[in-house]
Design a protein around this motif. Structure first.
Motif, mmCIF file in Angstrom:
data_model
loop_
_atom_site.group_PDB
_atom_site.id
_atom_site.type_symbol
_atom_site.label_atom_id
_atom_site.label_comp_id
_atom_site.label_asym_id
_atom_site.label_seq_id
_atom_site.Cartn_x
_atom_site.Cartn_y
_atom_site.Cartn_z
ATOM 1 N N VAL A 78 0.844 -1.192 0.000
ATOM 2 C CA VAL A 78 0.000 0.000 0.000
ATOM 3 C C VAL A 78 0.881 1.243 0.000
ATOM 4 N N PRO A 79 0.409 2.339 -0.596
ATOM 5 C CA PRO A 79 1.188 3.592 -0.571
ATOM 6 C C PRO A 79 1.198 4.161 0.839
ATOM 7 N N VAL A 80 2.366 4.182 1.454
ATOM 8 C CA VAL A 80 2.449 4.456 2.893
ATOM 9 C C VAL A 80 2.001 5.870 3.255
ATOM 10 N N ARG A 81 2.297 6.854 2.401
ATOM 11 C CA ARG A 81 1.970 8.229 2.771
ATOM 12 C C ARG A 81 0.469 8.412 3.026
ATOM 13 N N PHE A 82 -0.340 7.964 2.082
ATOM 14 C CA PHE A 82 -1.771 8.234 2.187
ATOM 15 C C PHE A 82 -2.419 7.443 3.317
ATOM 16 N N VAL A 83 -1.956 6.197 3.517
ATOM 17 C CA VAL A 83 -2.491 5.401 4.618
ATOM 18 C C VAL A 83 -2.074 6.005 5.954
ATOM 19 N N ALA A 84 -0.795 6.365 6.088
ATOM 20 C CA ALA A 84 -0.300 6.928 7.340
ATOM 21 C C ALA A 84 -0.982 8.258 7.666
ATOM 22 N N GLU A 85 -1.161 9.096 6.638
ATOM 23 C CA GLU A 85 -1.811 10.386 6.890
ATOM 24 C C GLU A 85 -3.263 10.210 7.287
ATOM 25 N N LYS A 86 -3.938 9.182 6.749
ATOM 26 C CA LYS A 86 -5.308 8.888 7.174
ATOM 27 C C LYS A 86 -5.342 8.477 8.648
ATOM 28 N N MET A 87 -4.208 7.964 9.136
ATOM 29 C CA MET A 87 -4.105 7.559 10.535
ATOM 30 C C MET A 87 -3.538 8.684 11.396
ATOM 31 N N LYS A 88 -3.576 9.906 10.860
ATOM 32 C CA LYS A 88 -3.141 11.112 11.592
ATOM 33 C C LYS A 88 -1.644 11.120 11.868
ATOM 34 N N ALA A 89 -0.870 10.486 11.012
ATOM 35 C CA ALA A 89 0.584 10.501 11.160
ATOM 36 C C ALA A 89 1.181 11.557 10.245
ATOM 37 N N LYS A 90 2.363 12.058 10.609
ATOM 38 C CA LYS A 90 3.108 12.993 9.783
ATOM 39 C C LYS A 90 4.136 12.203 8.977
ATOM 40 N N THR A 139 18.806 10.040 1.250
ATOM 41 C CA THR A 139 18.973 8.718 1.869
ATOM 42 C C THR A 139 17.853 7.754 1.490
ATOM 43 N N MET A 140 16.901 8.213 0.669
ATOM 44 C CA MET A 140 15.756 7.396 0.263
ATOM 45 C C MET A 140 15.008 6.850 1.480
ATOM 46 N N THR A 141 14.804 7.730 2.457
ATOM 47 C CA THR A 141 14.113 7.322 3.679
ATOM 48 C C THR A 141 12.827 8.125 3.867
ATOM 49 N N VAL A 142 11.907 7.494 4.595
ATOM 50 C CA VAL A 142 10.606 8.106 4.887
ATOM 51 C C VAL A 142 10.455 8.203 6.402
ATOM 52 N N PRO A 143 10.620 9.391 6.987
ATOM 53 C CA PRO A 143 10.368 9.551 8.421
ATOM 54 C C PRO A 143 8.878 9.704 8.697
ATOM 55 N N ILE A 144 8.396 8.986 9.709
ATOM 56 C CA ILE A 144 6.979 9.011 10.054
ATOM 57 C C ILE A 144 6.848 9.248 11.551
ATOM 58 N N GLU A 145 5.955 10.164 11.916
ATOM 59 C CA GLU A 145 5.667 10.419 13.326
ATOM 60 C C GLU A 145 4.189 10.164 13.578
ATOM 61 N N ARG A 146 3.909 9.294 14.561
ATOM 62 C CA ARG A 146 2.519 9.036 14.960
ATOM 63 C C ARG A 146 2.486 8.914 16.472
ATOM 64 N N GLY A 147 1.943 9.930 17.109
ATOM 65 C CA GLY A 147 1.940 9.952 18.562
ATOM 66 C C GLY A 147 3.355 9.975 19.087
ATOM 67 N N ASP A 148 3.675 9.015 19.955
ATOM 68 C CA ASP A 148 5.013 8.936 20.535
ATOM 69 C C ASP A 148 5.970 8.098 19.691
ATOM 70 N N HIS A 149 5.500 7.612 18.563
ATOM 71 C CA HIS A 149 6.332 6.730 17.733
ATOM 72 C C HIS A 149 7.107 7.527 16.692
#
Length: 378
Positions: A65-77, A84-94
């Protein structure tokens, strides 16, 4: 980006409707495209329609699944570090760090390993479903019968859902709400209120009547119809001239009602035209199981959402294998178009016909439809 309405409906007259009376593949041929069957994603009862790149099943039967759209639907940044071809994700304390091309991610500094790698496709980062469940903390279920991912982030004891896990609404109903067994929260009234195809004056039936009176309209059978429609759309709306061969024709034909083998000849003629005209297309067809209509002439229509983009062609003509393709309209290249359509399905089996419905020989995305220009993609 604002949408531009380019065409509302195109109707077929009674004489053409009469023609309609004469009227499961495992995957898509490699000759067609690399895109597999369209995968639906439902989160907390709401279907997610991604703006471009869609969820899919890879060659190893892993659902990505495309991570950006799913993560943003879950209120993640969600961010992107190109160096570095990396995707930083913040969700709550994670704090999560995902690397493209790696089967590992860092979660609060600890390494988590998956059974497949995160990949980059069409400028989007895709991750396996296990990433969504284990790292983003959601419950994930996979329904193979309809190629649907169900993601649950919260429980709602009061809400009502249909058999396909979709949230039902009881407010702001469409004018013709009585035509349907229920109204879905994530489907706009515009889709419900689209006028029906040309029909017999007395023998046509709406979805609510069909569900109430025909034992064939049960989930087991409808799942088969939905699966066939998705596979049909995955072939029809994904075309690549540089690798096209008659295997594509065989795949499309396998999803259609085969009264005889004559249609295969015409599908192969389209394949020849694709190569000559250098046509490249991508898109999907997403049918709604509660929105079924019988026209009284032997056709069962399933209302569907579709998206399509034409990225290559020399002549703006017959870009899809569709008898009613709107050649009078000049489609722009690299622009997404989307709309709602009624896709005709039929059978030559009497009695218990529930499992036998396939796409009608003369089915068209442009018989009874809406279509809008969504916007350019980069």
């Amino acid at each position: 980006m604002s949408k531009e309405l380019i065409q509302v409906k195109k109707w077929m007259g009674a004489s053409l409707a009469a023609i309609m009376l004469f009227g499961l593949v495992a995957g898509i041929s490699n000759a067609a495209v690399t895109a597999p069957t369209f995968v639906s994603v439902v989160m907390d009862g709401y279907k997610i329609w991604f703006p471009d790149a869609q969820a899919f099943v890879d060659d190893n039967n892993r659902t990505l699944v495309p991570v950006r759209f799913v993560a943003e639907k879950m209120k993640a940044k969600v961010g992107w570090e190109s160096d570095t071809m990396t995707v930083p994700i913040e969700r709550g304390d994670h704090q999560i760090l995902l690397t493209v091309g790696s089967s590992k991610a860092l979660v609060n500094g600890e390494e988590v390993t998956f059974d497949t790698k995160a990949i980059m496709q069409k400028e989007r980062t895709f991750v396996p479903l296990r990433f969504i469940s284990e790292v983003l903390g959601a419950e994930v279920k996979w329904d193979a019968s309809t190629s649907t991912v169900f993601i649950t982030t919260k429980e709602d004891a009061v809400a009502k859902y249909d058999e396909w896990g979709r949230l039902i609404r009881t407010t702001d109903l469409p004018k013709n709400a009585a035509d349907y067994p229920y109204i879905l929260a994530d489907v706009p009234n515009e889709m419900y209120e689209l006028e029906y195809p040309y029909s017999h004056k007395t023998d046509s039936e709406v979805s609510a009547s069909l569900y109430a009176n025909y034992p064939e309209l049960k989930k087991e059978n409808i799942d088969i119809w939905i699966d066939r429609l998705k596979k049909y759309g995955a072939v029809l709306l994904n075309v690549e001239y540089s690798t096209m061969d008659y295997g594509w024709a065989d795949d499309l034909f396998a999803n259609k009602l085969q009264l005889n083998g004559s249609e295969l000849k015409y599908i192969k003629q389209y394949v020849d035209w694709v190569k000559e005209n250098k046509i490249r297309v991508e898109g999907y067809l997403d049918p709604e199981p509660s929105m079924i209509y019988r026209d009284g002439f032997g056709n069962n229509y399933v209302r569907s959402k579709f998206r399509v983009k034409f990225t290559s062609f020399n002549e703006n003509k017959n870009l899809l294998y569709d008898k009613w393709f709107p050649n009078e309209f000049s489609f722009e290249k690299n622009v997404w178009y989307e709309g709602f359509t009624d896709v005709a399905m039929g059978t030559n089996v009497g009695g218990n016909w529930g499992k036998t419905l396939k796409v009608n020989t003369l089915a068209s995305l442009f018989f009874n439809h809406t279509i809008e220009k969504v916007g350019e993609t980069k």
